[in-house]
Design a protein around this motif. Structure first.
Motif, PDB file in Angstrom:
ATOM      1  N   CYS A  46       0.226  24.575  25.933  1.00 56.82           N
ATOM      2  CA  CYS A  46      -0.832  25.110  26.792  1.00 56.82           C
ATOM      3  C   CYS A  46      -0.306  25.879  27.996  1.00 56.82           C
ATOM      4  O   CYS A  46      -0.941  25.907  29.041  1.00 56.82           O
ATOM      5  CB  CYS A  46      -1.775  23.999  27.249  1.00 56.82           C
ATOM      6  N   GLY A  47       0.880  26.457  27.913  1.00 58.59           N
ATOM      7  CA  GLY A  47       1.371  27.345  28.957  1.00 58.59           C
ATOM      8  C   GLY A  47       1.917  26.700  30.201  1.00 58.59           C
ATOM      9  O   GLY A  47       2.113  27.362  31.200  1.00 58.59           O
ATOM     10  N   THR A  48       2.205  25.404  30.194  1.00 68.76           N
ATOM     11  CA  THR A  48       2.772  24.790  31.383  1.00 68.76           C
ATOM     12  C   THR A  48       4.230  25.210  31.521  1.00 68.76           C
ATOM     13  O   THR A  48       4.873  25.582  30.566  1.00 68.76           O
ATOM     14  CB  THR A  48       2.702  23.257  31.314  1.00 68.76           C
ATOM     15  N   SER A  49       4.748  25.157  32.731  1.00 66.59           N
ATOM     16  CA  SER A  49       6.147  25.498  32.924  1.00 66.59           C
ATOM     17  C   SER A  49       6.757  24.618  33.997  1.00 66.59           C
ATOM     18  O   SER A  49       6.067  24.073  34.839  1.00 66.59           O
ATOM     19  CB  SER A  49       6.279  26.959  33.327  1.00 66.59           C
ATOM     20  N   ASN A  50       8.059  24.494  33.941  1.00 68.80           N
ATOM     21  CA  ASN A  50       8.847  23.755  34.919  1.00 68.80           C
ATOM     22  C   ASN A  50       8.337  22.344  35.218  1.00 68.80           C
ATOM     23  O   ASN A  50       8.180  21.975  36.373  1.00 68.80           O
ATOM     24  CB  ASN A  50       8.938  24.539  36.230  1.00 68.80           C
ATOM     25  N   PRO A  51       8.090  21.535  34.203  1.00 66.51           N
ATOM     26  CA  PRO A  51       7.683  20.162  34.490  1.00 66.51           C
ATOM     27  C   PRO A  51       8.877  19.362  34.992  1.00 66.51           C
ATOM     28  O   PRO A  51      10.023  19.735  34.748  1.00 66.51           O
ATOM     29  CB  PRO A  51       7.221  19.636  33.135  1.00 66.51           C
ATOM     30  N   HIS A  70      -6.699  14.434  21.761  1.00 67.07           N
ATOM     31  CA  HIS A  70      -6.899  14.340  23.203  1.00 67.07           C
ATOM     32  C   HIS A  70      -6.681  15.668  23.908  1.00 67.07           C
ATOM     33  O   HIS A  70      -5.780  16.418  23.566  1.00 67.07           O
ATOM     34  CB  HIS A  70      -5.938  13.315  23.820  1.00 67.07           C
ATOM     35  N   LYS A  71      -7.508  15.897  24.926  1.00 65.24           N
ATOM     36  CA  LYS A  71      -7.347  17.042  25.813  1.00 65.24           C
ATOM     37  C   LYS A  71      -6.683  16.534  27.082  1.00 65.24           C
ATOM     38  O   LYS A  71      -7.095  15.530  27.637  1.00 65.24           O
ATOM     39  CB  LYS A  71      -8.706  17.640  26.164  1.00 65.24           C
ATOM     40  N   VAL A  72      -5.646  17.258  27.531  1.00 63.14           N
ATOM     41  CA  VAL A  72      -4.937  16.821  28.721  1.00 63.14           C
ATOM     42  C   VAL A  72      -5.792  17.027  29.960  1.00 63.14           C
ATOM     43  O   VAL A  72      -5.733  16.268  30.909  1.00 63.14           O
ATOM     44  CB  VAL A  72      -3.600  17.572  28.860  1.00 63.14           C
ATOM     45  N   ASN A  73      -6.612  18.051  29.941  1.00 64.47           N
ATOM     46  CA  ASN A  73      -7.429  18.350  31.105  1.00 64.47           C
ATOM     47  C   ASN A  73      -8.832  18.703  30.632  1.00 64.47           C
ATOM     48  O   ASN A  73      -9.085  18.840  29.458  1.00 64.47           O
ATOM     49  CB  ASN A  73      -6.832  19.520  31.883  1.00 64.47           C
ATOM     50  N   GLY A  74      -9.714  18.868  31.545  1.00 59.02           N
ATOM     51  CA  GLY A  74     -11.079  19.237  31.182  1.00 59.02           C
ATOM     52  C   GLY A  74     -12.054  18.181  31.645  1.00 59.02           C
ATOM     53  O   GLY A  74     -11.680  17.167  32.223  1.00 59.02           O
ATOM     54  N   PHE A 143       1.316  16.003  35.670  1.00 60.54           N
ATOM     55  CA  PHE A 143       1.894  17.302  36.030  1.00 60.54           C
ATOM     56  C   PHE A 143       1.017  18.433  35.506  1.00 60.54           C
ATOM     57  O   PHE A 143       0.689  19.369  36.229  1.00 60.54           O
ATOM     58  CB  PHE A 143       3.310  17.447  35.461  1.00 60.54           C
ATOM     59  N   TYR A 144       0.610  18.338  34.263  1.00 59.43           N
ATOM     60  CA  TYR A 144      -0.203  19.397  33.657  1.00 59.43           C
ATOM     61  C   TYR A 144      -1.527  19.540  34.389  1.00 59.43           C
ATOM     62  O   TYR A 144      -1.971  20.651  34.696  1.00 59.43           O
ATOM     63  CB  TYR A 144      -0.449  19.105  32.181  1.00 59.43           C
ATOM     64  N   GLN A 145      -2.170  18.432  34.699  1.00 63.38           N
ATOM     65  CA  GLN A 145      -3.463  18.483  35.370  1.00 63.38           C
ATOM     66  C   GLN A 145      -3.354  19.098  36.759  1.00 63.38           C
ATOM     67  O   GLN A 145      -4.244  19.808  37.203  1.00 63.38           O
ATOM     68  CB  GLN A 145      -4.067  17.074  35.451  1.00 63.38           C
ATOM     69  N   ASN A 146      -2.249  18.840  37.432  1.00 57.94           N
ATOM     70  CA  ASN A 146      -2.067  19.351  38.788  1.00 57.94           C
ATOM     71  C   ASN A 146      -1.540  20.791  38.829  1.00 57.94           C
ATOM     72  O   ASN A 146      -1.594  21.422  39.875  1.00 57.94           O
ATOM     73  CB  ASN A 146      -1.130  18.444  39.585  1.00 57.94           C
ATOM     74  N   ASN A 147      -1.009  21.287  37.723  1.00 56.91           N
ATOM     75  CA  ASN A 147      -0.386  22.610  37.709  1.00 56.91           C
ATOM     76  C   ASN A 147      -0.987  23.541  36.666  1.00 56.91           C
ATOM     77  O   ASN A 147      -0.337  24.487  36.241  1.00 56.91           O
ATOM     78  CB  ASN A 147       1.129  22.479  37.464  1.00 56.91           C
ATOM     79  N   ARG A 148      -2.164  23.245  36.245  1.00 57.58           N
ATOM     80  CA  ARG A 148      -2.828  24.058  35.205  1.00 57.58           C
ATOM     81  C   ARG A 148      -3.135  25.444  35.759  1.00 57.58           C
ATOM     82  O   ARG A 148      -3.619  25.578  36.873  1.00 57.58           O
ATOM     83  CB  ARG A 148      -4.114  23.378  34.769  1.00 57.58           C
ATOM     84  N   LYS A 149      -2.831  26.437  34.940  1.00 57.85           N
ATOM     85  CA  LYS A 149      -3.093  27.833  35.350  1.00 57.85           C
ATOM     86  C   LYS A 149      -4.548  28.161  35.227  1.00 57.85           C
ATOM     87  O   LYS A 149      -5.253  27.719  34.409  1.00 57.85           O
ATOM     88  CB  LYS A 149      -2.289  28.782  34.463  1.00 57.85           C
TER      89      LYS A 149
END
Length: 149
Positions: A46-51, A70-74, A143-149
């Motif tokens: 899903c396009g995350t980077s630098n975790p 599961h969806k990580v965010n939403g 991390f993904y939830q806090n850094n989602r584009k």
């Protein structure tokens, strides 16, 4: 005498073929060899980077074991994982992810609320992740939830 010559020709041919193979591998295809020999960076879903480094195993676990359902965010809903770090303890998540049935059998109130809110289905979580792997998975999700584009 003829046997010696035949074995010599076979041995020589094997040496020549081996040399050509190594030549191709090291000279003709150096980029492919380098690609095979170097450790690959984790593929971010899903396009995350630098975790954080702690999340590297979590990315792998999520993409291979969890992302299908599961969806990580939403928005919160069936399969959404938004806020799991705030809503559930690490101990609960460890038990739930690794053996949901055991929590159901003990009449765990949190599991009962989850099933009441989102419904039950035939799938029950049953994995063998270590505590470190689950911490890595949670770290990635946060991390993904806090850094989602």
């Amino acid at each position: 005498m003829i046997k010696r010559i035949t074995y010599g020709v076979i041995f020589g041919s094997v040496l020549i073929i081996t040399g050509v193979v190594f030549l191709c591998v090291f000279i003709v295809f150096p980029d492919k060899l380098q690609e095979v020999l170097t450790e690959k960076e984790p593929v971010f879903i899903c396009g995350t980077s630098n975790p954080p480094q702690k999340s590297a195993k979590g990315i792998e676990i999520m993409s291979t074991n969890c992302a299908a359902c599961h969806k990580v965010n939403g928005d919160l809903g069936n399969g959404a994982l938004k806020g799991i770090d705030k809503n559930y303890s690490a101990a609960f998540l460890m038990g739930y992810i690794n053996n949901e049935d055991s929590l159901i059998k003990t009449n765990n109130n949190i599991v009962k609320r989850l099933h009441k809110k989102y419904g039950e289905n035939d799938y029950k979580h049953k994995n063998e992740f270590t505590k470190g792997e689950i911490e890595s998975l949670i770290s990635y999700i946060v991390f993904y939830q806090n850094n989602r584009k």
